[in-house]
Design a protein around this motif. Structure first.
Motif, PDB file in Angstrom:
ATOM      1  N   ALA A 168      38.045  74.537 108.660  1.00  0.00           N
ATOM      2  CA  ALA A 168      37.459  75.708 108.003  1.00  0.00           C
ATOM      3  C   ALA A 168      36.610  75.331 106.798  1.00  0.00           C
ATOM      4  O   ALA A 168      36.035  76.202 106.153  1.00  0.00           O
ATOM      5  CB  ALA A 168      38.567  76.664 107.572  1.00  0.00           C
ATOM      6  N   ASN A 169      36.551  74.025 106.486  1.00  0.00           N
ATOM      7  CA  ASN A 169      35.806  73.542 105.331  1.00  0.00           C
ATOM      8  C   ASN A 169      36.233  74.285 104.059  1.00  0.00           C
ATOM      9  O   ASN A 169      35.417  74.805 103.314  1.00  0.00           O
ATOM     10  CB  ASN A 169      34.295  73.666 105.567  1.00  0.00           C
ATOM     11  N   ARG A 170      37.563  74.319 103.862  1.00  0.00           N
ATOM     12  CA  ARG A 170      38.117  75.065 102.735  1.00  0.00           C
ATOM     13  C   ARG A 170      39.151  74.211 102.001  1.00  0.00           C
ATOM     14  O   ARG A 170      39.922  73.501 102.621  1.00  0.00           O
ATOM     15  CB  ARG A 170      38.770  76.330 103.262  1.00  0.00           C
ATOM     16  N   GLN A 171      39.146  74.303 100.676  1.00  0.00           N
ATOM     17  CA  GLN A 171      40.106  73.584  99.848  1.00  0.00           C
ATOM     18  C   GLN A 171      40.828  74.575  98.937  1.00  0.00           C
ATOM     19  O   GLN A 171      40.234  75.555  98.497  1.00  0.00           O
ATOM     20  CB  GLN A 171      39.395  72.545  98.981  1.00  0.00           C
ATOM     21  N   SER A 172      42.093  74.306  98.678  1.00  0.00           N
ATOM     22  CA  SER A 172      42.848  75.182  97.790  1.00  0.00           C
ATOM     23  C   SER A 172      43.889  74.377  97.022  1.00  0.00           C
ATOM     24  O   SER A 172      44.293  73.299  97.433  1.00  0.00           O
ATOM     25  CB  SER A 172      43.518  76.314  98.578  1.00  0.00           C
ATOM     26  N   THR A 173      44.295  74.928  95.896  1.00  0.00           N
ATOM     27  CA  THR A 173      45.326  74.311  95.061  1.00  0.00           C
ATOM     28  C   THR A 173      46.534  75.242  95.062  1.00  0.00           C
ATOM     29  O   THR A 173      46.656  76.111  94.204  1.00  0.00           O
ATOM     30  CB  THR A 173      44.806  74.070  93.639  1.00  0.00           C
ATOM     31  N   LEU A 174      47.409  75.063  96.060  1.00  0.00           N
ATOM     32  CA  LEU A 174      48.592  75.903  96.219  1.00  0.00           C
ATOM     33  C   LEU A 174      49.824  75.269  95.581  1.00  0.00           C
ATOM     34  O   LEU A 174      50.788  75.952  95.278  1.00  0.00           O
ATOM     35  CB  LEU A 174      48.877  76.155  97.703  1.00  0.00           C
ATOM     36  N   ASP A 175      49.786  73.960  95.416  1.00  0.00           N
ATOM     37  CA  ASP A 175      50.905  73.214  94.849  1.00  0.00           C
ATOM     38  C   ASP A 175      50.609  72.930  93.384  1.00  0.00           C
ATOM     39  O   ASP A 175      49.548  72.410  93.056  1.00  0.00           O
ATOM     40  CB  ASP A 175      51.112  71.910  95.618  1.00  0.00           C
ATOM     41  N   TRP A 176      51.543  73.294  92.530  1.00  0.00           N
ATOM     42  CA  TRP A 176      51.342  73.172  91.094  1.00  0.00           C
ATOM     43  C   TRP A 176      52.425  72.304  90.481  1.00  0.00           C
ATOM     44  O   TRP A 176      53.545  72.226  90.982  1.00  0.00           O
ATOM     45  CB  TRP A 176      51.411  74.526  90.403  1.00  0.00           C
ATOM     46  N   ILE A 177      52.098  71.685  89.369  1.00  0.00           N
ATOM     47  CA  ILE A 177      53.085  71.048  88.502  1.00  0.00           C
ATOM     48  C   ILE A 177      52.849  71.613  87.102  1.00  0.00           C
ATOM     49  O   ILE A 177      51.789  71.414  86.515  1.00  0.00           O
ATOM     50  CB  ILE A 177      52.958  69.512  88.488  1.00  0.00           C
ATOM     51  N   LEU A 178      53.833  72.351  86.617  1.00  0.00           N
ATOM     52  CA  LEU A 178      53.741  72.992  85.312  1.00  0.00           C
ATOM     53  C   LEU A 178      54.685  72.293  84.345  1.00  0.00           C
ATOM     54  O   LEU A 178      55.806  71.930  84.717  1.00  0.00           O
ATOM     55  CB  LEU A 178      54.139  74.473  85.417  1.00  0.00           C
ATOM     56  N   THR A 179      54.273  72.131  83.116  1.00  0.00           N
ATOM     57  CA  THR A 179      55.126  71.511  82.101  1.00  0.00           C
ATOM     58  C   THR A 179      54.966  72.234  80.778  1.00  0.00           C
ATOM     59  O   THR A 179      53.892  72.765  80.482  1.00  0.00           O
ATOM     60  CB  THR A 179      54.805  70.012  81.925  1.00  0.00           C
ATOM     61  N   ASN A 180      56.035  72.248  80.006  1.00  0.00           N
ATOM     62  CA  ASN A 180      55.942  72.804  78.659  1.00  0.00           C
ATOM     63  C   ASN A 180      55.779  71.697  77.617  1.00  0.00           C
ATOM     64  O   ASN A 180      55.859  71.939  76.430  1.00  0.00           O
ATOM     65  CB  ASN A 180      57.155  73.686  78.332  1.00  0.00           C
ATOM     66  N   ASN A 181      55.539  70.475  78.098  1.00  0.00           N
ATOM     67  CA  ASN A 181      55.276  69.350  77.203  1.00  0.00           C
ATOM     68  C   ASN A 181      54.124  68.523  77.777  1.00  0.00           C
ATOM     69  O   ASN A 181      54.348  67.468  78.352  1.00  0.00           O
ATOM     70  CB  ASN A 181      56.522  68.486  77.022  1.00  0.00           C
TER      71      ASN A 181
END
Length: 106
Positions: free
Chosen positions: A78-91
């Motif tokens: 589909a020639n499509r990219q997405s950022t579904l996986d995240w890494i969140l930090t409070n530091n």
């Protein structure tokens, strides 16, 4: 923040998740853990394309930072990219490296 303890929370949110679900998670984590916290997983919300009510508002509100800034899913057909996986930090000053593999395994 206690430098000797790190709380790691793994997340899978179904595709129909909403921003209030993400806000609840961030609020819960910030209220229950007064130490370094990393929340990572499949949020099923494309970080790159959600423009209205962008989740960065909630991240700022609860003092978290998104460390992934590249596509985590690449659909070559589909020639499509997405950022579904995240890494969140409070530091965000913690010395670690996060990134993406060059090819999709999904």
């Amino acid at each position: 923040i206690n430098p000797n303890k790190i709380i790691i929370i793994a997340v899978y949110l179904p595709p129909c998740n909403t921003l209030p679900t993400i806000e609840s998670l961030l609020s819960w984590a910030s209220l229950n853990y007064n130490q370094e916290t990393i929340i990572l997983g499949d949020f099923n919300l494309d970080w790159q394309t959600c423009t209205s009510d962008k989740p960065s508002y909630f991240l700022n509100l609860y003092n978290f930072t998104q460390t992934i800034n590249c596509p985590t899913r690449i659909d070559k057909q589909a020639n499509r990219q997405s950022t579904l996986d995240w890494i969140l930090t409070n530091n965000p000053n913690l010395s670690y490296i996060s990134g993406c593999l060059s090819d999709s395994f999904s």
